[in-house]
Design a protein around this motif. Structure first.
Motif, PDB file in Angstrom:
ATOM      1  N   LEU A  47      60.564  26.352  38.841  1.00  0.00           N
ATOM      2  CA  LEU A  47      59.914  27.671  38.363  1.00  0.00           C
ATOM      3  C   LEU A  47      59.049  28.335  39.382  1.00  0.00           C
ATOM      4  O   LEU A  47      58.717  29.576  39.560  1.00  0.00           O
ATOM      5  N   ASN A  48      58.186  27.394  39.740  1.00  0.00           N
ATOM      6  CA  ASN A  48      56.644  27.926  40.404  1.00  0.00           C
ATOM      7  C   ASN A  48      56.784  27.489  41.752  1.00  0.00           C
ATOM      8  O   ASN A  48      55.587  27.513  42.516  1.00  0.00           O
ATOM      9  N   ASN A  49      57.678  26.980  42.406  1.00  0.00           N
ATOM     10  CA  ASN A  49      57.485  26.398  43.704  1.00  0.00           C
ATOM     11  C   ASN A  49      56.943  24.970  43.961  1.00  0.00           C
ATOM     12  O   ASN A  49      55.822  24.822  43.268  1.00  0.00           O
ATOM     13  N   SER A  50      57.439  24.083  44.684  1.00  0.00           N
ATOM     14  CA  SER A  50      56.907  22.529  44.586  1.00  0.00           C
ATOM     15  C   SER A  50      55.729  22.584  45.298  1.00  0.00           C
ATOM     16  O   SER A  50      55.168  21.380  45.557  1.00  0.00           O
ATOM     17  N   PHE A  51      55.486  23.432  46.266  1.00  0.00           N
ATOM     18  CA  PHE A  51      54.192  23.495  47.107  1.00  0.00           C
ATOM     19  C   PHE A  51      53.162  23.134  46.340  1.00  0.00           C
ATOM     20  O   PHE A  51      52.581  24.183  45.273  1.00  0.00           O
ATOM     21  N   ASP A  52      52.302  22.174  46.740  1.00  0.00           N
ATOM     22  CA  ASP A  52      51.008  21.525  45.883  1.00  0.00           C
ATOM     23  C   ASP A  52      51.226  21.350  44.388  1.00  0.00           C
ATOM     24  O   ASP A  52      50.266  21.828  43.486  1.00  0.00           O
ATOM     25  N   ALA A  53      52.565  21.065  43.913  1.00  0.00           N
ATOM     26  CA  ALA A  53      52.945  21.261  42.663  1.00  0.00           C
ATOM     27  C   ALA A  53      52.014  20.093  41.586  1.00  0.00           C
ATOM     28  O   ALA A  53      51.554  20.315  40.527  1.00  0.00           O
ATOM     29  N   ILE A  54      51.527  19.173  42.419  1.00  0.00           N
ATOM     30  CA  ILE A  54      50.788  18.070  41.723  1.00  0.00           C
ATOM     31  C   ILE A  54      49.660  18.786  41.099  1.00  0.00           C
ATOM     32  O   ILE A  54      49.233  18.706  39.830  1.00  0.00           O
ATOM     33  N   ARG A  55      48.758  19.180  41.955  1.00  0.00           N
ATOM     34  CA  ARG A  55      47.677  19.871  41.639  1.00  0.00           C
ATOM     35  C   ARG A  55      47.772  21.220  40.800  1.00  0.00           C
ATOM     36  O   ARG A  55      46.966  21.452  40.017  1.00  0.00           O
ATOM     37  N   ARG A  56      48.933  22.103  41.005  1.00  0.00           N
ATOM     38  CA  ARG A  56      48.641  23.161  40.422  1.00  0.00           C
ATOM     39  C   ARG A  56      49.361  23.036  38.978  1.00  0.00           C
ATOM     40  O   ARG A  56      48.914  23.846  38.185  1.00  0.00           O
ATOM     41  N   SER A  57      50.345  22.282  38.782  1.00  0.00           N
ATOM     42  CA  SER A  57      50.924  21.934  37.499  1.00  0.00           C
ATOM     43  C   SER A  57      50.032  21.022  36.534  1.00  0.00           C
ATOM     44  O   SER A  57      50.375  21.312  35.251  1.00  0.00           O
ATOM     45  N   HIS A  58      49.174  20.085  37.007  1.00  0.00           N
ATOM     46  CA  HIS A  58      48.563  19.256  36.346  1.00  0.00           C
ATOM     47  C   HIS A  58      49.419  18.434  35.402  1.00  0.00           C
ATOM     48  O   HIS A  58      48.909  17.691  34.474  1.00  0.00           O
ATOM     49  N   MET A  59      50.946  18.495  35.999  1.00  0.00           N
ATOM     50  CA  MET A  59      51.766  17.388  35.011  1.00  0.00           C
ATOM     51  C   MET A  59      52.116  16.056  35.578  1.00  0.00           C
ATOM     52  O   MET A  59      51.581  15.682  36.610  1.00  0.00           O
ATOM     53  N   TRP A  60      52.364  15.154  34.536  1.00  0.00           N
ATOM     54  CA  TRP A  60      52.809  13.940  34.913  1.00  0.00           C
ATOM     55  C   TRP A  60      53.801  13.946  36.109  1.00  0.00           C
ATOM     56  O   TRP A  60      55.070  14.471  35.717  1.00  0.00           O
ATOM     57  N   SER A 220      52.334   4.735  18.638  1.00  0.00           N
ATOM     58  CA  SER A 220      53.787   5.452  18.120  1.00  0.00           C
ATOM     59  C   SER A 220      53.809   6.751  18.628  1.00  0.00           C
ATOM     60  O   SER A 220      52.794   7.460  18.776  1.00  0.00           O
ATOM     61  N   PRO A 221      55.018   7.352  18.936  1.00  0.00           N
ATOM     62  CA  PRO A 221      54.969   8.879  19.555  1.00  0.00           C
ATOM     63  C   PRO A 221      54.683   9.878  18.274  1.00  0.00           C
ATOM     64  O   PRO A 221      54.942   9.545  17.132  1.00  0.00           O
ATOM     65  N   ALA A 222      53.675  10.684  18.875  1.00  0.00           N
ATOM     66  CA  ALA A 222      53.416  11.894  18.220  1.00  0.00           C
ATOM     67  C   ALA A 222      53.611  13.284  18.950  1.00  0.00           C
ATOM     68  O   ALA A 222      53.289  13.222  19.900  1.00  0.00           O
ATOM     69  N   ARG A 223      54.427  14.322  18.524  1.00  0.00           N
ATOM     70  CA  ARG A 223      54.520  15.197  19.282  1.00  0.00           C
ATOM     71  C   ARG A 223      53.713  16.577  18.552  1.00  0.00           C
ATOM     72  O   ARG A 223      54.081  16.810  17.603  1.00  0.00           O
ATOM     73  N   THR A 224      52.708  16.811  19.225  1.00  0.00           N
ATOM     74  CA  THR A 224      52.148  18.081  18.676  1.00  0.00           C
ATOM     75  C   THR A 224      51.724  18.681  20.167  1.00  0.00           C
ATOM     76  O   THR A 224      51.387  17.804  21.222  1.00  0.00           O
ATOM     77  N   ASP A 225      51.773  19.889  20.366  1.00  0.00           N
ATOM     78  CA  ASP A 225      51.541  20.770  21.598  1.00  0.00           C
ATOM     79  C   ASP A 225      50.104  20.665  21.870  1.00  0.00           C
ATOM     80  O   ASP A 225      49.330  21.134  21.482  1.00  0.00           O
ATOM     81  N   THR A 226      49.724  19.839  23.097  1.00  0.00           N
ATOM     82  CA  THR A 226      48.491  19.870  23.683  1.00  0.00           C
ATOM     83  C   THR A 226      48.572  20.346  24.919  1.00  0.00           C
ATOM     84  O   THR A 226      49.424  19.959  25.898  1.00  0.00           O
ATOM     85  N   ALA A 227      47.479  21.314  25.345  1.00  0.00           N
ATOM     86  CA  ALA A 227      47.743  21.655  26.777  1.00  0.00           C
ATOM     87  C   ALA A 227      46.164  21.577  27.244  1.00  0.00           C
ATOM     88  O   ALA A 227      45.270  21.953  26.547  1.00  0.00           O
ATOM     89  N   ILE A 228      45.874  20.735  28.253  1.00  0.00           N
ATOM     90  CA  ILE A 228      44.683  20.392  28.905  1.00  0.00           C
ATOM     91  C   ILE A 228      44.716  20.955  30.411  1.00  0.00           C
ATOM     92  O   ILE A 228      45.574  20.833  30.921  1.00  0.00           O
ATOM     93  N   GLY A 229      43.855  21.725  30.510  1.00  0.00           N
ATOM     94  CA  GLY A 229      43.653  22.318  32.245  1.00  0.00           C
ATOM     95  C   GLY A 229      44.342  23.551  32.161  1.00  0.00           C
ATOM     96  O   GLY A 229      44.291  24.089  33.336  1.00  0.00           O
ATOM     97  N   LEU A 230      44.615  24.145  31.291  1.00  0.00           N
ATOM     98  CA  LEU A 230      45.501  25.594  31.409  1.00  0.00           C
ATOM     99  C   LEU A 230      44.899  26.610  30.613  1.00  0.00           C
ATOM    100  O   LEU A 230      44.484  26.125  29.335  1.00  0.00           O
TER     101      LEU A 230
END
Ligand SMILES: [Zn+2]
Length: 230
Positions: A47-60, A220-230
């Motif tokens: 969706l966002n272009n993979s250039f510098d994606a690690i830094r820009r997306s903050h994703m795992w 154990s798994p828990a799913r709540t929406d958490t956004a950090i850094g965005l």
């Protein structure tokens, strides 16, 4: 006339973002399976272009592939991810590079502020008692260009209990003066070669970074929406 079909597909996907049912397309501290995390990161890059994606997306994203992911220890597996929470220019962010270890069969995960911390948390989960394993002294040369040395194999045969000489089992080595990383796939059985700093209490403080989320989060798994850094 030329059409950019990739761009058309991207536009289409952006228009249907609400239908995305996978892992969040941003940093999360919730449990997701390794394939879910892979798919989400791939999606973000599409969706966002993979250039510098690690830094820009903050994703795992995948950090290292070790044999443990296939061999594991007993029924346990480890998949390693990291995320770059460094703030983008001109915006605030929590900073740091947390690491995530996932044991998919158990739906277990831990987030550490360093790779070693996440690996050690997984080991506490998967290999109870590993901290009592004999440390292979620095005088024993463990590896050469061909792999494990005969001397190291013999030492391990003598000092490691049979139940710890099984697929995926780790070894602990004393390394001087540097080299504190826990290296995947380096034991005689495809497990980790762990640095003795993990058990000596010396730690790997120079690699540790403070992050603005729980330093170790396991359970154990828990799913709540958490956004950090965005
Ligand atoms: Zn497990």
């Amino acid at each position: 006339m030329a059409f950019d079909f990739d761009e058309l597909a991207r536009e289409d996907a952006r228009g249907r973002l609400g239908e995305w049912a996978g892992a969040p397309l941003h940093f999360t501290t919730d449990y997701y399976t390794p394939p879910e995390l892979d798919a989400a990161y791939e999606r973000w890059c599409f969706l966002n272009n993979s250039f510098d994606a690690i830094r820009r997306s903050h994703m795992w994203h995948r950090f290292s592939w070790g044999a443990e992911e296939e061999v594991g220890f007993e029924t346990h597996r480890i998949a390693m991810f990291s995320a770059d929470l460094g703030p983008e220019r001109g915006s605030e962010g929590p900073g740091g590079v947390p690491h995530l270890a996932v044991c998919e069969p158990c739906q277990w995960y831990a987030i550490g502020s360093s790779e070693n911390e996440a690996v050690e948390a997984w080991r506490d989960h998967a290999v109870p008692g590993w901290r009592e394993l004999p440390v292979i002294p620095a005088q024993i040369r463990v590896r050469n260009e061909k792999g494990l040395t005969g001397l190291a194999r013999t030492w391990i045969e003598v000092n490691y209990a049979p139940q710890m000489r099984v697929p995926g089992a780790p070894i602990i080595t004393e390394r001087e003066p540097t080299g504190t990383r826990h290296v995947p796939g380096r034991s005689p059985w495809g497990g980790y070669d762990l640095s003795s700093t993990a058990v000596s209490g010396a730690g790997s403080s120079e690699e540790t970074v403070d992050i603005d989320c729980e330093p170790i989060e396991a359970g154990s798994p828990a799913r709540t929406d958490t956004a950090i850094g965005l």
